[in-house]
Scaffold this motif. Structure first.
Motif, PDB file in Angstrom:
ATOM      1  N   ALA A  58       0.834  -1.204   0.000  1.00 42.81           N
ATOM      2  CA  ALA A  58       0.000   0.000   0.000  1.00 42.81           C
ATOM      3  C   ALA A  58       0.869   1.254   0.000  1.00 42.81           C
ATOM      4  O   ALA A  58       0.597   2.209  -0.746  1.00 42.81           O
ATOM      5  CB  ALA A  58      -0.938  -0.009   1.208  1.00 42.81           C
ATOM      6  N   LYS A  59       1.931   1.256   0.798  1.00 47.16           N
ATOM      7  CA  LYS A  59       2.847   2.407   0.818  1.00 47.16           C
ATOM      8  C   LYS A  59       3.505   2.580  -0.546  1.00 47.16           C
ATOM      9  O   LYS A  59       3.617   3.700  -1.051  1.00 47.16           O
ATOM     10  CB  LYS A  59       3.905   2.235   1.906  1.00 47.16           C
ATOM     11  CG  LYS A  59       3.358   2.387   3.302  1.00 47.16           C
ATOM     12  CD  LYS A  59       4.375   2.416   4.420  1.00 47.16           C
ATOM     13  CE  LYS A  59       5.656   1.723   4.256  1.00 47.16           C
ATOM     14  NZ  LYS A  59       6.483   1.673   5.486  1.00 47.16           N
ATOM     15  N   LEU A  60       3.917   1.470  -1.155  1.00 50.11           N
ATOM     16  CA  LEU A  60       4.525   1.531  -2.480  1.00 50.11           C
ATOM     17  C   LEU A  60       3.560   2.164  -3.473  1.00 50.11           C
ATOM     18  O   LEU A  60       3.942   3.046  -4.248  1.00 50.11           O
ATOM     19  CB  LEU A  60       4.935   0.137  -2.952  1.00 50.11           C
ATOM     20  CG  LEU A  60       5.431   0.052  -4.391  1.00 50.11           C
ATOM     21  CD1 LEU A  60       6.717   0.847  -4.588  1.00 50.11           C
ATOM     22  CD2 LEU A  60       5.608  -1.404  -4.800  1.00 50.11           C
ATOM     23  N   MET A  61       2.306   1.751  -3.456  1.00 45.82           N
ATOM     24  CA  MET A  61       1.327   2.272  -4.406  1.00 45.82           C
ATOM     25  C   MET A  61       1.104   3.778  -4.211  1.00 45.82           C
ATOM     26  O   MET A  61       0.943   4.517  -5.184  1.00 45.82           O
ATOM     27  CB  MET A  61       0.003   1.511  -4.301  1.00 45.82           C
ATOM     28  CG  MET A  61       0.128   0.028  -4.630  1.00 45.82           C
ATOM     29  SD  MET A  61       0.949  -0.310  -6.210  1.00 45.82           S
ATOM     30  CE  MET A  61      -0.237   0.324  -7.341  1.00 45.82           C
ATOM     31  N   ILE A  62       1.126   4.234  -2.977  1.00 50.67           N
ATOM     32  CA  ILE A  62       0.975   5.670  -2.707  1.00 50.67           C
ATOM     33  C   ILE A  62       2.144   6.444  -3.308  1.00 50.67           C
ATOM     34  O   ILE A  62       1.963   7.440  -4.013  1.00 50.67           O
ATOM     35  CB  ILE A  62       0.857   5.941  -1.193  1.00 50.67           C
ATOM     36  CG1 ILE A  62      -0.484   5.418  -0.669  1.00 50.67           C
ATOM     37  CG2 ILE A  62       1.027   7.429  -0.889  1.00 50.67           C
ATOM     38  CD1 ILE A  62      -0.581   5.379   0.850  1.00 50.67           C
ATOM     39  N   PHE A  63       3.363   5.967  -3.050  1.00 50.73           N
ATOM     40  CA  PHE A  63       4.534   6.675  -3.561  1.00 50.73           C
ATOM     41  C   PHE A  63       4.669   6.557  -5.072  1.00 50.73           C
ATOM     42  O   PHE A  63       5.125   7.492  -5.725  1.00 50.73           O
ATOM     43  CB  PHE A  63       5.804   6.221  -2.838  1.00 50.73           C
ATOM     44  CG  PHE A  63       5.907   6.798  -1.454  1.00 50.73           C
ATOM     45  CD1 PHE A  63       6.182   8.141  -1.269  1.00 50.73           C
ATOM     46  CD2 PHE A  63       5.703   6.012  -0.336  1.00 50.73           C
ATOM     47  CE1 PHE A  63       6.271   8.696  -0.002  1.00 50.73           C
ATOM     48  CE2 PHE A  63       5.783   6.543   0.937  1.00 50.73           C
ATOM     49  CZ  PHE A  63       6.068   7.895   1.100  1.00 50.73           C
ATOM     50  N   LEU A  64       4.241   5.428  -5.647  1.00 49.56           N
ATOM     51  CA  LEU A  64       4.221   5.308  -7.110  1.00 49.56           C
ATOM     52  C   LEU A  64       3.263   6.328  -7.712  1.00 49.56           C
ATOM     53  O   LEU A  64       3.560   6.949  -8.728  1.00 49.56           O
ATOM     54  CB  LEU A  64       3.827   3.897  -7.540  1.00 49.56           C
ATOM     55  CG  LEU A  64       4.889   2.813  -7.379  1.00 49.56           C
ATOM     56  CD1 LEU A  64       4.287   1.444  -7.701  1.00 49.56           C
ATOM     57  CD2 LEU A  64       6.101   3.086  -8.245  1.00 49.56           C
TER      58      LEU A  64
END
Length: 78
Positions: free
Chosen positions: A21-27
């Protein structure tokens, strides 16, 4: 110089991985041009090249030939 951060709290279903989820936010922020790949990878504590590979695998254009993209691409830390 002290960095300032906003924080959020998310209630995610148990089947959703927090790191994903954190990865998707930063992507998403990177894809919109809000955040550089260097900053995003630093916040995620992963290598910048790995972040760019993940961005590419999610269909996010990591380079275009407009002036803003070129400036962001040249803003790298050596």
């Amino acid at each position: 110089m002290t960095s300032q951060f906003n924080s959020i709290t998310l209630n995610l279903p148990l089947n959703i991985d927090v790191e994903e989820a954190k990865l998707m936010i930063f992507l998403s922020l990177f894809g919109k041009g809000t955040l550089s790949s260097g900053k995003a990878s630093s916040y995620l504590n992963i290598d910048r090249i790995i972040f760019l590979e993940k961005a590419s695998s999610h269909g996010i254009v990591i380079y275009s030939d407009d002036e803003d993209s070129l400036e962001r691409a040249l803003d790298i830390e050596l």
